[in-house]
Design a protein around this motif. Structure first.
Motif, PDB file in Angstrom:
ATOM      1  N   ASN A  48      -7.123  61.502  -4.498  1.00 46.64           N
ATOM      2  CA  ASN A  48      -7.395  61.374  -3.057  1.00 46.64           C
ATOM      3  C   ASN A  48      -6.959  62.628  -2.301  1.00 46.64           C
ATOM      4  OD1 ASN A  48      -8.344  58.792  -3.520  1.00 46.64           O
ATOM      5  ND2 ASN A  48      -6.383  57.827  -3.051  1.00 46.64           N
ATOM      6  N   ALA A  51      -9.498  65.336  -2.879  1.00 47.70           N
ATOM      7  CA  ALA A  51     -10.734  65.123  -2.112  1.00 47.70           C
ATOM      8  C   ALA A  51     -10.563  65.572  -0.666  1.00 47.70           C
ATOM      9  CB  ALA A  51     -11.146  63.655  -2.178  1.00 47.70           C
ATOM     10  N   TRP A  52      -9.433  65.244  -0.055  1.00 47.09           N
ATOM     11  CA  TRP A  52      -9.204  65.635   1.337  1.00 47.09           C
ATOM     12  C   TRP A  52      -9.002  67.144   1.482  1.00 47.09           C
ATOM     13  CZ3 TRP A  52     -10.446  63.140   5.476  1.00 47.09           C
ATOM     14  CH2 TRP A  52     -10.561  61.755   5.420  1.00 47.09           C
ATOM     15  N   ALA A  55     -12.339  68.786   1.226  1.00 45.22           N
ATOM     16  CA  ALA A  55     -13.081  68.602   2.478  1.00 45.22           C
ATOM     17  C   ALA A  55     -12.601  69.595   3.541  1.00 45.22           C
ATOM     18  CB  ALA A  55     -12.938  67.165   2.973  1.00 45.22           C
ATOM     19  N   ALA A 100     -16.922  68.181  -3.858  1.00 48.82           N
ATOM     20  CA  ALA A 100     -16.572  67.061  -2.978  1.00 48.82           C
ATOM     21  C   ALA A 100     -17.333  65.803  -3.384  1.00 48.82           C
ATOM     22  CB  ALA A 100     -16.870  67.422  -1.524  1.00 48.82           C
ATOM     23  N   PHE A 101     -18.604  65.959  -3.732  1.00 49.82           N
ATOM     24  CA  PHE A 101     -19.371  64.807  -4.208  1.00 49.82           C
ATOM     25  C   PHE A 101     -18.796  64.274  -5.514  1.00 49.82           C
ATOM     26  CE2 PHE A 101     -23.346  66.483  -1.875  1.00 49.82           C
ATOM     27  CZ  PHE A 101     -22.981  65.809  -0.727  1.00 49.82           C
ATOM     28  N   HIS A 103     -15.675  64.410  -6.386  1.00 50.82           N
ATOM     29  CA  HIS A 103     -14.423  63.725  -6.059  1.00 50.82           C
ATOM     30  C   HIS A 103     -14.658  62.422  -5.289  1.00 50.82           C
ATOM     31  CE1 HIS A 103     -12.466  67.386  -7.393  1.00 50.82           C
ATOM     32  NE2 HIS A 103     -11.347  66.694  -7.417  1.00 50.82           N
ATOM     33  N   ALA A 104     -15.873  62.177  -4.845  1.00 47.25           N
ATOM     34  CA  ALA A 104     -16.179  60.919  -4.161  1.00 47.25           C
ATOM     35  C   ALA A 104     -16.351  59.773  -5.150  1.00 47.25           C
ATOM     36  CB  ALA A 104     -17.447  61.073  -3.321  1.00 47.25           C
ATOM     37  N   LYS A 105     -16.429  60.111  -6.418  1.00 46.38           N
ATOM     38  CA  LYS A 105     -16.538  59.077  -7.450  1.00 46.38           C
ATOM     39  C   LYS A 105     -15.204  58.351  -7.611  1.00 46.38           C
ATOM     40  CE  LYS A 105     -19.730  61.650 -10.436  1.00 46.38           C
ATOM     41  NZ  LYS A 105     -19.822  62.281 -11.773  1.00 46.38           N
TER      42      LYS A 105
END
Length: 142
Positions: A48, A51-52, A55, A100-101, A103-105
């Protein structure tokens, strides 16, 4: 008689451009370090964090990309360093978006591709910042 100087590539970025460009590097690096921590501990919160941080790196790199595009449009010579800097930053941003995509998993699905993408994006961010912030001008050449 009015003398006007031709528009040239602004070799040194403006202070805001430099802050945005330099700010993307530690954010992408933080994402990489968080991915490394996740790969060693499998604590989901590290994924998490990554991911942030990615971003945030995308936000800074995207705004720096806008400045690079403006400088490229204003450049007299569209070849060479202005194009190289813009393309490096564009590739960094696009691969950062793919990261980022990734890490959205689900956290378990992030590895190892998320770690590999984080390494590539961090290296590209360093190279982009180095290219954008370095002063390699020799005399009047670009």
């Amino acid at each position: 008689m009015t003398v006007t100087a031709p528009l040239t590539y602004r070799h040194t970025p403006s202070p805001l451009h430099a802050i945005l460009l330099a700010g993307a590097v530690p954010l992408f690096l933080g994402g990489l370090l968080s991915d490394i921590a996740y790969s060693n501990t499998y604590q989901i919160q590290w994924a998490n964090f990554a991911a942030w941080l990615i971003a945030g790196g995308l936000l800074f790199a995207g705004l720096a990309l806008v400045f690079a595009l403006v400088n490229l449009v204003r450049a007299d010579h569209k070849a060479g360093r202005p194009v190289l800097y813009f393309l490096l930053l564009l590739v960094t941003w696009v691969l950062g978006l793919v990261n980022a995509f990734e890490h959205a998993k689900d956290a378990w699905a992030v590895m190892p591709s998320g770690l590999i993408l984080s390494i590539v994006v961090t290296v590209l961010a360093f190279i982009s910042a180095w290219t954008g912030l370095s002063n390699l001008r020799n005399g009047g050449a670009q």
